[in-house]
Scaffold this motif. Sequence first.
Motif, PDB file in Angstrom:
ATOM      1  N   ALA A   9       0.839  -1.198   0.000  1.00  0.00           N
ATOM      2  CA  ALA A   9       0.000   0.000   0.000  1.00  0.00           C
ATOM      3  C   ALA A   9       0.875   1.249   0.000  1.00  0.00           C
ATOM      4  N   GLY A  10       1.953   1.215   0.775  1.00  0.00           N
ATOM      5  CA  GLY A  10       2.878   2.343   0.824  1.00  0.00           C
ATOM      6  C   GLY A  10       3.505   2.626  -0.526  1.00  0.00           C
ATOM      7  N   LYS A  11       3.835   1.557  -1.268  1.00  0.00           N
ATOM      8  CA  LYS A  11       4.423   1.716  -2.597  1.00  0.00           C
ATOM      9  C   LYS A  11       3.431   2.341  -3.566  1.00  0.00           C
ATOM     10  N   LYS A  12       2.162   1.920  -3.470  1.00  0.00           N
ATOM     11  CA  LYS A  12       1.134   2.470  -4.360  1.00  0.00           C
ATOM     12  C   LYS A  12       0.944   3.964  -4.107  1.00  0.00           C
ATOM     13  N   VAL A  13       0.919   4.346  -2.826  1.00  0.00           N
ATOM     14  CA  VAL A  13       0.753   5.758  -2.471  1.00  0.00           C
ATOM     15  C   VAL A  13       1.976   6.555  -2.932  1.00  0.00           C
ATOM     16  N   GLU A  14       3.155   5.974  -2.738  1.00  0.00           N
ATOM     17  CA  GLU A  14       4.391   6.645  -3.148  1.00  0.00           C
ATOM     18  C   GLU A  14       4.395   6.900  -4.659  1.00  0.00           C
ATOM     19  N   ARG A  15       3.947   5.899  -5.432  1.00  0.00           N
ATOM     20  CA  ARG A  15       3.886   6.042  -6.880  1.00  0.00           C
ATOM     21  C   ARG A  15       2.892   7.141  -7.283  1.00  0.00           C
ATOM     22  N   ALA A  16       1.739   7.158  -6.617  1.00  0.00           N
ATOM     23  CA  ALA A  16       0.723   8.170  -6.913  1.00  0.00           C
ATOM     24  C   ALA A  16       1.245   9.571  -6.599  1.00  0.00           C
ATOM     25  N   MET A  17       2.003   9.706  -5.502  1.00  0.00           N
ATOM     26  CA  MET A  17       2.558  11.008  -5.127  1.00  0.00           C
ATOM     27  C   MET A  17       3.584  11.481  -6.162  1.00  0.00           C
ATOM     28  N   HIS A  18       4.400  10.557  -6.656  1.00  0.00           N
ATOM     29  CA  HIS A  18       5.387  10.923  -7.685  1.00  0.00           C
ATOM     30  C   HIS A  18       4.691  11.374  -8.963  1.00  0.00           C
ATOM     31  N   GLU A  19       3.639  10.658  -9.347  1.00  0.00           N
ATOM     32  CA  GLU A  19       2.884  11.044 -10.549  1.00  0.00           C
ATOM     33  C   GLU A  19       2.240  12.408 -10.371  1.00  0.00           C
ATOM     34  N   LYS A  20       1.718  12.672  -9.170  1.00  0.00           N
ATOM     35  CA  LYS A  20       1.107  13.978  -8.889  1.00  0.00           C
ATOM     36  C   LYS A  20       2.145  15.079  -9.016  1.00  0.00           C
ATOM     37  N   LYS A  21       3.337  14.817  -8.484  1.00  0.00           N
ATOM     38  CA  LYS A  21       4.417  15.808  -8.522  1.00  0.00           C
ATOM     39  C   LYS A  21       4.835  16.114  -9.961  1.00  0.00           C
ATOM     40  N   GLY A  31     -10.879  12.146 -15.532  1.00  0.00           N
ATOM     41  CA  GLY A  31      -9.570  12.204 -16.168  1.00  0.00           C
ATOM     42  C   GLY A  31      -8.865  13.534 -15.991  1.00  0.00           C
ATOM     43  N   LYS A  32      -9.350  14.342 -15.033  1.00  0.00           N
ATOM     44  CA  LYS A  32      -8.719  15.640 -14.781  1.00  0.00           C
ATOM     45  C   LYS A  32      -7.423  15.451 -14.001  1.00  0.00           C
ATOM     46  N   LYS A  33      -6.518  16.426 -14.144  1.00  0.00           N
ATOM     47  CA  LYS A  33      -5.247  16.352 -13.451  1.00  0.00           C
ATOM     48  C   LYS A  33      -5.450  16.551 -11.954  1.00  0.00           C
ATOM     49  N   VAL A  34      -4.786  15.705 -11.151  1.00  0.00           N
ATOM     50  CA  VAL A  34      -4.895  15.780  -9.697  1.00  0.00           C
ATOM     51  C   VAL A  34      -3.885  16.788  -9.181  1.00  0.00           C
ATOM     52  N   THR A  35      -4.353  17.746  -8.367  1.00  0.00           N
ATOM     53  CA  THR A  35      -3.459  18.751  -7.806  1.00  0.00           C
ATOM     54  C   THR A  35      -3.374  18.652  -6.291  1.00  0.00           C
ATOM     55  N   SER A  36      -4.335  17.987  -5.681  1.00  0.00           N
ATOM     56  CA  SER A  36      -4.400  17.884  -4.226  1.00  0.00           C
ATOM     57  C   SER A  36      -3.568  16.716  -3.712  1.00  0.00           C
ATOM     58  N   ARG A  37      -2.798  16.964  -2.649  1.00  0.00           N
ATOM     59  CA  ARG A  37      -1.986  15.918  -2.019  1.00  0.00           C
ATOM     60  C   ARG A  37      -2.879  14.835  -1.429  1.00  0.00           C
ATOM     61  N   LYS A  38      -3.956  15.246  -0.773  1.00  0.00           N
ATOM     62  CA  LYS A  38      -4.887  14.295  -0.151  1.00  0.00           C
ATOM     63  C   LYS A  38      -5.538  13.400  -1.206  1.00  0.00           C
ATOM     64  N   GLN A  39      -5.858  13.988  -2.352  1.00  0.00           N
ATOM     65  CA  GLN A  39      -6.497  13.215  -3.415  1.00  0.00           C
ATOM     66  C   GLN A  39      -5.527  12.179  -3.979  1.00  0.00           C
ATOM     67  N   ALA A  40      -4.247  12.548  -4.078  1.00  0.00           N
ATOM     68  CA  ALA A  40      -3.238  11.605  -4.567  1.00  0.00           C
ATOM     69  C   ALA A  40      -3.096  10.424  -3.609  1.00  0.00           C
ATOM     70  N   ILE A  41      -3.110  10.695  -2.310  1.00  0.00           N
ATOM     71  CA  ILE A  41      -3.033   9.632  -1.307  1.00  0.00           C
ATOM     72  C   ILE A  41      -4.255   8.722  -1.413  1.00  0.00           C
ATOM     73  N   ALA A  42      -5.424   9.326  -1.586  1.00  0.00           N
ATOM     74  CA  ALA A  42      -6.663   8.555  -1.700  1.00  0.00           C
ATOM     75  C   ALA A  42      -6.635   7.643  -2.924  1.00  0.00           C
ATOM     76  N   ILE A  43      -6.094   8.126  -4.024  1.00  0.00           N
ATOM     77  CA  ILE A  43      -5.997   7.320  -5.241  1.00  0.00           C
ATOM     78  C   ILE A  43      -5.050   6.143  -5.010  1.00  0.00           C
ATOM     79  N   GLY A  44      -3.917   6.413  -4.370  1.00  0.00           N
ATOM     80  CA  GLY A  44      -2.955   5.353  -4.070  1.00  0.00           C
ATOM     81  C   GLY A  44      -3.542   4.277  -3.192  1.00  0.00           C
ATOM     82  N   LEU A  45      -4.275   4.679  -2.153  1.00  0.00           N
ATOM     83  CA  LEU A  45      -4.895   3.711  -1.244  1.00  0.00           C
ATOM     84  C   LEU A  45      -5.995   2.919  -1.939  1.00  0.00           C
TER      85      LEU A  45
END
Length: 70
Positions: A9-21, A31-45
């Motif tokens: 789960a940590g790896k998935k969240v980490e990957r989502a955070m890198h993609e967001k960055k 299909g909109k671009k994610v700008t929120s940190r919380k939303q990126a974590i939610a997608i990863g989880l």
Amino acid sequence: MARKYSKKAGKKVERAMHEKKRGTLKSGRSGKKVTSRKQAIAIGLSEARQSGAKVPKKKSSSRKRSSKKK
């Protein structure tokens, strides 16, 4: 104390955070671009849950309150 989230789960969240960055993380249906940190974590989880990783259940968002006016 046991881990609440698995390493997978940590790896998935980490990957989502890198993609967001990088600006390449997109939200599900729209299909909109994610700008929120919380939303990126939610997608990863969410992706971790789908792949069967150990992730706690979602908290229910609807809370019922009794409002009595006297």
